[in-house]
Enzyme design. Structure first.
Site, PDB file in Angstrom:
ATOM      1  N   GLU A 178      49.049  12.355  60.706  1.00  0.00           N
ATOM      2  CA  GLU A 178      47.979  13.270  61.128  1.00  0.00           C
ATOM      3  C   GLU A 178      46.662  13.005  60.417  1.00  0.00           C
ATOM      4  O   GLU A 178      46.432  13.529  59.326  1.00  0.00           O
ATOM      5  CB  GLU A 178      48.406  14.734  60.888  1.00  0.00           C
ATOM      6  CG  GLU A 178      47.326  15.737  61.290  1.00  0.00           C
ATOM      7  CD  GLU A 178      47.713  17.197  61.067  1.00  0.00           C
ATOM      8  OE1 GLU A 178      48.792  17.465  60.509  1.00  0.00           O
ATOM      9  OE2 GLU A 178      46.920  18.064  61.451  1.00  0.00           O
ATOM     10  N   LYS A 223      49.401  12.425  65.326  1.00  0.00           N
ATOM     11  CA  LYS A 223      48.864  13.774  65.539  1.00  0.00           C
ATOM     12  C   LYS A 223      47.366  13.731  65.272  1.00  0.00           C
ATOM     13  O   LYS A 223      46.911  13.951  64.151  1.00  0.00           O
ATOM     14  CB  LYS A 223      49.561  14.775  64.609  1.00  0.00           C
ATOM     15  CG  LYS A 223      48.994  16.198  64.675  1.00  0.00           C
ATOM     16  CD  LYS A 223      49.963  17.218  64.088  1.00  0.00           C
ATOM     17  CE  LYS A 223      49.322  18.595  64.010  1.00  0.00           C
ATOM     18  NZ  LYS A 223      50.287  19.652  63.714  1.00  0.00           N
TER      19      LYS A 223
END
Ligand code: 13P
Length: 342
Positions: A178, A223
């Site tokens: 992420e 992500k």
């Protein structure tokens, strides 16, 4: 339960299901609870998450996995059952946030580095034993119109993400990688063009680091933040955000990556859903694209629950609604009419 990294990763992003990011640290959940006048006690945190995870219909239809915080993966429901067993029974895979948060990066004023690599191998082994089959590490990229981020800060965060991802895969855990380019940071006045430029640079650096670290792309999930202007800049249309985000991902993200699960980053509930649906309406795409929302899946549920037992049904109803809207979006089938009808 599937135990190959590729199978776990595929299950997390398939069929319109998405990930519930319920991994708020005790400090972050306090901010969310404060907004609804809920006291931040261990019992309230437990009751709140138990309310979500025990909504079996919603969990089994729309939620492939849940990212947990250390406290929650060890926690028992009021009736003594492990919260992880409750979600597994509904078919959702337990995941775990393993980073220790973003701290000021030495020598880089205004930039951050995520901590948590020391001892990570041992913690991953323990979390695997507690049922986790995927993990999350969030890198925070501060952005402004001209100077931030610096190359040095981006490279250091990319390398930390890669070292984390390698340790996860070594231990049978799918890494969610992420890199968040902040839309709600300060000053938050950057344009969507600037967001594109920075997000592209960040993703390029992240995939260089992931390759250098020998990451199995089929066994990881990206992500990302969407390509979107800062929250204090003029809003682009839903179509523009969707097009620019897909264009940026196609330029940077190998098709071998198992899937993309977006964060919501401070977008309103409906914006986050509309953007995801518009992107999926551009199918065929190289990867499944779904949600891994925190705020955009939970804000309405927290408000409806308000920390009161008598509101559990209302809280679950609000959660079910957002989960279903995002499920439709992950299939490219959401519409404002659908939102209103509910
Ligand atoms: P938001 O969707 O609220 O941005 O949270 C997702 C997340 O996991 C941030 O790390």
């Amino acid at each position: 339960m599937a135990e190959h990294l590729e199978d776990i990763a595929h299950r997390l992003v398939a069929g319109g299901k998405g990930i519930l990011a319920a991994d708020e640290s005790n400090t972050t959940i306090k901010k969310r609870f404060d907004a609804a006048n809920i006291e931040n006690t261990e019992e309230n945190r437990r009751d709140y998450r138990e309310m979500l995870f025990s909504d079996k219909e919603t969990m089994s239809q729309y939620i492939s996995g849940v990212i947990l915080y250390d406290e929650t993966i060890r926690q028992k429901a009021a009736n003594g059952r492990m919260l992880t067993d409750i979600m597994k029974e509904a078919g959702s895979i337990p995941g775990i946030k393993v980073d220790a948060g973003a701290k000021a990066l030495a020598a880089f004023s205004g930039e951050e580095i995520t901590e948590g690599l020391d001892g990570l191998r041992d913690r991953l082994r323990e979390y695997h034993g507690l049922g986790a089959r995927f993990a999350k590490w969030r890198a925070v990229i501060n952005i402004d119109k001209t100077h931030l981020p610096t190359i040095g800060a981006v490279k250091q965060n990319a390398q930390a993400l890669a070292r984390y991802a390698a340790l996860c895969q070594e231990n049978g855990i799918v890494p969610i990688v992420e890199p968040e380019v902040l839309m709600d940071g300060k000053p938050g006045d950057h344009s969507i063009e600037r967001s594109y430029e920075v997000t592209k640079f960040v993703l390029d650096e992240v995939f260089i680091a992931l390759r250098d670290a020998r990451i199995l792309l089929e066994g990881m999930i990206l992500k990302p933040s969407m390509v979107i202007e800062g929250k204090n800049a003029r809003h682009s249309s839903v179509e523009k955000v969707a097009h620019e985000t897909v264009r940026c991902l196609k330029e940077t993200t190998p098709a071998a990556v198992a899937g993309i699960a977006f964060l919501s980053g401070g977008q309103s509930d409906e914006e986050a859903t509309a953007h995801l649906s518009a992107m999926n309406a551009m199918a065929p795409l190289p990867w499944p694209m779904t949600f891994s929302y925190g705020r955009a899946l939970q804000a309405a549920a927290i408000a409806a629950w308000g920390g009161k037992k008598e509101n559990i049904a209302a809280g679950q109803k609000a959660f079910a609604h957002r989960a279903r809207m995002n499920y439709l979006a992950a299939l490219g089938k959401w519409s404002r009419a659908e939102e209103k009808a509910a």
